[in-house]
Design an enzyme around this catalytic site. Structure first.
Site, PDB file in Angstrom:
ATOM      1  N   TYR A   1      21.917  27.587 -99.337  1.00 28.67           N
ATOM      2  CA  TYR A   1      23.171  27.080 -99.904  1.00 28.67           C
ATOM      3  C   TYR A   1      23.511  25.719 -99.307  1.00 28.67           C
ATOM      4  CZ  TYR A   1      28.005  27.177-101.612  1.00 28.67           C
ATOM      5  OH  TYR A   1      29.193  26.883-102.246  1.00 28.67           O
TER       6      TYR A   1
ATOM      7  N   SER B   1      30.132  21.610-102.833  1.00 28.57           N
ATOM      8  CA  SER B   1      30.866  22.472-101.904  1.00 28.57           C
ATOM      9  C   SER B   1      31.195  21.643-100.679  1.00 28.57           C
ATOM     10  CB  SER B   1      29.996  23.669-101.504  1.00 28.57           C
ATOM     11  OG  SER B   1      30.534  24.352-100.390  1.00 28.57           O
TER      12      SER B   1
END
Length: 273
Positions: free
Chosen positions: A154, A141
């Site tokens: 995350y 990401s």
């Protein structure tokens, strides 16, 4: 690498980027095992693919955080299509926002977003080294290069995924193993809006941070970019080119970047009231 005639496994393939990758791979001539913890979703994607390209995809329900499940996917690929040429470690979870996150939540995020990549590489890379060819694609990401407002699990696990992909590339890149790392910002998937639907102010800020930072791409657009990058054996895949500028700004003056992120977070939280 030309994916035509190759055998691929795509995890998190029941929806979003994974489904788009599986569809694009088959359209380019590959054969694919579509894996997802949502077995019905994986089967649905494979059914839609094979309706246009018979005998080109198989859907499997699997929790790819575990080694046994990955072993099963590799066996399924070999049974239906042959040895695995490409592995897309695409499955991912967001995780709860904030600091008050349990050890089990941390373990889940690390298992899905990081250890699943490590376990797949442990099974496949030795085979690829012997064959002199293989391709590992890690979906990380932009949060793995920058950060994620809201979810520590995350942000940290995606940073680790980028680090592992880098290590794989350095360690095995001269032995025929190719590695790419996908680092998008906003993509129109359920994962993007998970924070907004969490009921937490930090979670809502996390979604707005991504949607306000650049265009929200469709999964099919991302898949097209990924396949082009694989063809050129490009390590860092940035569907949002501005992420590279952000990454450079971060590295050029870390303290200034951190202060800017704190201001950005404060503005996002203020908008929530």
């Amino acid at each position: 690498m030309n994916v035509a005639g190759k055998v691929a496994i795509v995890t998190g393939g029941g929806a979003g980027i994974g489904a788009a990758l599986a569809t694009a791979l088959v359209a380019a001539g590959a054969r694919v095992v579509v894996a997802d913890i949502d077995g019905a979703g994986a089967l649905d994607v494979a059914t839609r693919i094979t309706a246009q390209h018979p005998d080109s995809a198989v859907g499997v329900g699997a929790d790819v955080a575990g080694t046994a499940a990955i072993e099963g996917l590799i066996a399924t690929a070999e049974q239906h299509f042959g040895p695995v040429d490409l592995y897309f470690a695409n499955a991912g979870i967001v995780g709860a926002p904030g600091l008050d996150v349990s050890d089990s939540d941390w373990d889940l995020a690390l298992d899905v977003n990081l250890r699943a990549h490590i376990r797949a590489a442990q099974l496949l890379v030795p085979q690829w080294v012997q064959r002199g060819e293989g391709y590992f694609v890690s979906t990380a990401s932009a949060a793995g290069l920058l950060t994620q407002i809201g979810s520590a699990t995350y942000s940290v696990s995606k940073h680790a995924a980028v680090g592992f992909a880098e290590w794989l590339n350095v360690t095995y890149g001269d032995q025929g193993v190719r590695v790419s790392c996908l680092c998008p910002m906003g993509v129109n998937t359920k994962l993007l809006y998970a924070g907004q639907e969490s009921g937490e102010a930090l979670g809502a800020a996390a979604t707005r941070a991504v949607t306000s930072a650049g265009n929200v791409l469709e999964p099919a657009e991302v898949a097209e970019i990924v396949l082009a990058a694989i063809e050129h054996e490009q390590f860092l895949i940035l569907p949002h080119p501005q992420v590279l500028d952000m990454y450079r700004h971060k590295g050029s003056d870390y303290d200034r970047w951190l202060k800017g992120m704190r201001r950005y977070q404060a503005a996002l939280l203020a908008d929530n009231h």
